[in-house]
Design a protein around this motif. Structure first.
Motif, PDB file in Angstrom:
ATOM      1  N   LYS A   9       0.736  -1.262  -0.020  1.00  0.00           N
ATOM      2  CA  LYS A   9      -0.008  -0.039   0.038  1.00  0.00           C
ATOM      3  C   LYS A   9       0.910   1.282   0.100  1.00  0.00           C
ATOM      4  CE  LYS A   9      -3.899  -1.870   2.495  1.00  0.00           C
ATOM      5  NZ  LYS A   9      -4.862  -1.949   3.820  1.00  0.00           N
ATOM      6  N   LYS A  10       1.821   1.199   0.642  1.00  0.00           N
ATOM      7  CA  LYS A  10       2.934   2.386   0.853  1.00  0.00           C
ATOM      8  C   LYS A  10       3.450   2.608  -0.472  1.00  0.00           C
ATOM      9  CE  LYS A  10       3.627   2.689   5.477  1.00  0.00           C
ATOM     10  NZ  LYS A  10       4.882   3.138   6.704  1.00  0.00           N
ATOM     11  N   ARG A  11       3.551   1.554  -1.327  1.00  0.00           N
ATOM     12  CA  ARG A  11       4.450   1.708  -2.552  1.00  0.00           C
ATOM     13  C   ARG A  11       3.483   2.336  -3.728  1.00  0.00           C
ATOM     14  NH1 ARG A  11       6.942  -4.027  -3.329  1.00  0.00           N
ATOM     15  NH2 ARG A  11       6.049  -4.669  -1.419  1.00  0.00           N
ATOM     16  N   ALA A  12       2.117   1.882  -3.596  1.00  0.00           N
ATOM     17  CA  ALA A  12       1.216   2.498  -4.634  1.00  0.00           C
ATOM     18  C   ALA A  12       1.340   4.008  -4.836  1.00  0.00           C
ATOM     19  CB  ALA A  12      -0.150   2.221  -4.251  1.00  0.00           C
ATOM     20  N   ALA A  13       1.499   4.908  -3.861  1.00  0.00           N
ATOM     21  CA  ALA A  13       1.331   6.416  -4.257  1.00  0.00           C
ATOM     22  C   ALA A  13       2.590   6.706  -4.789  1.00  0.00           C
ATOM     23  CB  ALA A  13       1.127   7.202  -2.620  1.00  0.00           C
ATOM     24  N   PRO A  14       4.057   6.162  -4.369  1.00  0.00           N
ATOM     25  CA  PRO A  14       4.948   6.766  -5.044  1.00  0.00           C
ATOM     26  C   PRO A  14       5.052   6.325  -6.471  1.00  0.00           C
ATOM     27  CG  PRO A  14       5.887   6.006  -3.046  1.00  0.00           C
ATOM     28  CD  PRO A  14       4.187   5.831  -3.053  1.00  0.00           C
ATOM     29  N   LEU A  15       4.638   5.030  -6.725  1.00  0.00           N
ATOM     30  CA  LEU A  15       4.495   4.440  -8.130  1.00  0.00           C
ATOM     31  C   LEU A  15       3.290   5.332  -9.018  1.00  0.00           C
ATOM     32  CD1 LEU A  15       4.586   0.667  -7.476  1.00  0.00           C
ATOM     33  CD2 LEU A  15       6.330   2.008  -8.691  1.00  0.00           C
ATOM     34  N   ALA A  16       2.485   5.745  -8.627  1.00  0.00           N
ATOM     35  CA  ALA A  16       1.402   6.570  -9.283  1.00  0.00           C
ATOM     36  C   ALA A  16       2.009   7.821  -9.550  1.00  0.00           C
ATOM     37  CB  ALA A  16       0.201   6.382  -8.405  1.00  0.00           C
ATOM     38  N   CYS A  17       2.366   8.369  -8.641  1.00  0.00           N
ATOM     39  CA  CYS A  17       3.061   9.941  -8.858  1.00  0.00           C
ATOM     40  C   CYS A  17       4.041   9.848  -9.856  1.00  0.00           C
ATOM     41  CB  CYS A  17       3.525  10.321  -7.319  1.00  0.00           C
ATOM     42  SG  CYS A  17       2.028  10.874  -6.226  1.00  0.00           S
ATOM     43  N   ALA A  18       4.982   8.929  -9.627  1.00  0.00           N
ATOM     44  CA  ALA A  18       6.138   8.941 -10.736  1.00  0.00           C
ATOM     45  C   ALA A  18       5.801   8.450 -12.061  1.00  0.00           C
ATOM     46  CB  ALA A  18       7.223   7.852  -9.909  1.00  0.00           C
ATOM     47  N   ALA A  19       4.661   7.580 -12.164  1.00  0.00           N
ATOM     48  CA  ALA A  19       4.061   7.259 -13.462  1.00  0.00           C
ATOM     49  C   ALA A  19       3.479   8.457 -14.029  1.00  0.00           C
ATOM     50  CB  ALA A  19       3.062   6.014 -13.320  1.00  0.00           C
ATOM     51  N   LEU A  20       2.717   9.393 -13.346  1.00  0.00           N
ATOM     52  CA  LEU A  20       2.126  10.461 -13.733  1.00  0.00           C
ATOM     53  C   LEU A  20       3.060  11.436 -14.086  1.00  0.00           C
ATOM     54  CD1 LEU A  20      -0.584  11.689 -13.988  1.00  0.00           C
ATOM     55  CD2 LEU A  20      -0.206  12.769 -11.763  1.00  0.00           C
ATOM     56  N   GLN A  69      14.876   5.293  -4.966  1.00  0.00           N
ATOM     57  CA  GLN A  69      15.245   5.531  -3.708  1.00  0.00           C
ATOM     58  C   GLN A  69      13.913   5.563  -2.657  1.00  0.00           C
ATOM     59  OE1 GLN A  69      16.916   9.585  -3.879  1.00  0.00           O
ATOM     60  NE2 GLN A  69      18.812   8.523  -4.454  1.00  0.00           N
ATOM     61  N   ARG A  70      13.032   5.905  -3.264  1.00  0.00           N
ATOM     62  CA  ARG A  70      11.812   5.924  -2.263  1.00  0.00           C
ATOM     63  C   ARG A  70      11.273   4.345  -2.026  1.00  0.00           C
ATOM     64  NH1 ARG A  70       9.455   6.565   1.998  1.00  0.00           N
ATOM     65  NH2 ARG A  70       7.250   7.042   1.887  1.00  0.00           N
ATOM     66  N   LEU A  71      11.307   3.683  -2.898  1.00  0.00           N
ATOM     67  CA  LEU A  71      10.911   2.149  -2.792  1.00  0.00           C
ATOM     68  C   LEU A  71      11.935   1.601  -1.813  1.00  0.00           C
ATOM     69  CD1 LEU A  71       9.724   1.191  -6.390  1.00  0.00           C
ATOM     70  CD2 LEU A  71       8.586   1.909  -4.443  1.00  0.00           C
ATOM     71  N   ARG A  72      13.275   1.852  -1.854  1.00  0.00           N
ATOM     72  CA  ARG A  72      14.293   1.211  -1.168  1.00  0.00           C
ATOM     73  C   ARG A  72      13.963   1.572   0.198  1.00  0.00           C
ATOM     74  NH1 ARG A  72      17.716   2.025  -5.490  1.00  0.00           N
ATOM     75  NH2 ARG A  72      18.270   4.094  -4.642  1.00  0.00           N
ATOM     76  N   GLU A  73      13.650   2.665   0.509  1.00  0.00           N
ATOM     77  CA  GLU A  73      13.360   3.252   1.934  1.00  0.00           C
ATOM     78  C   GLU A  73      12.188   2.519   2.443  1.00  0.00           C
ATOM     79  OE1 GLU A  73      12.468   7.628   2.074  1.00  0.00           O
ATOM     80  OE2 GLU A  73      14.479   7.920   1.529  1.00  0.00           O
ATOM     81  N   ILE A  74      11.094   2.204   1.744  1.00  0.00           N
ATOM     82  CA  ILE A  74       9.741   1.632   2.220  1.00  0.00           C
ATOM     83  C   ILE A  74      10.392   0.203   2.471  1.00  0.00           C
ATOM     84  CG2 ILE A  74       7.808   0.674   1.409  1.00  0.00           C
ATOM     85  CD1 ILE A  74       7.464   3.499  -0.093  1.00  0.00           C
TER      86      ILE A  74
END
Length: 85
Positions: A9-20, A69-74
């Motif tokens: 769930k925490k990965r969904a927001a960064p992935l969506a924002c990066a994709a956008l 980097q954000r995904l590695r932090e998560i």
């Protein structure tokens, strides 16, 4: 310890924002590349459009690096470590 579903769930927001952001920058890059034939033989216009295209490509690369980097932090649970203090 948090489960994989919470990390997912925490990965969904960064992935969506990066994709956008990448999609928006990709559209900008496509528009720049479509303008290249319109520039004709004018070298100064071609150079400026090429520089803009390089900058947009660098921005896409930066978005992808920040996403990594954000995904590695998560994955590493660094957020949970910071909450202890």
């Amino acid at each position: 310890m948090r489960g994989n579903s919470e990390k997912r769930k925490k990965r969904a927001a960064p992935l969506a924002c990066a994709a956008l952001a990448a999609a928006f920058l990709g559209l900008l890059l496509a528009a720049l590349l479509l303008l290249l034939p319109e520039a004709g033989g004018d070298a100064s216009v071609l150079i400026i459009l090429a520089l803009y295209a390089v900058v947009v490509l660098a921005m896409i690369g930066g978005v992808l690096l920040a996403l990594g980097q954000r995904l590695r932090e998560i994955e590493g649970g660094e957020e949970e470590d910071a909450r202890k203090y």
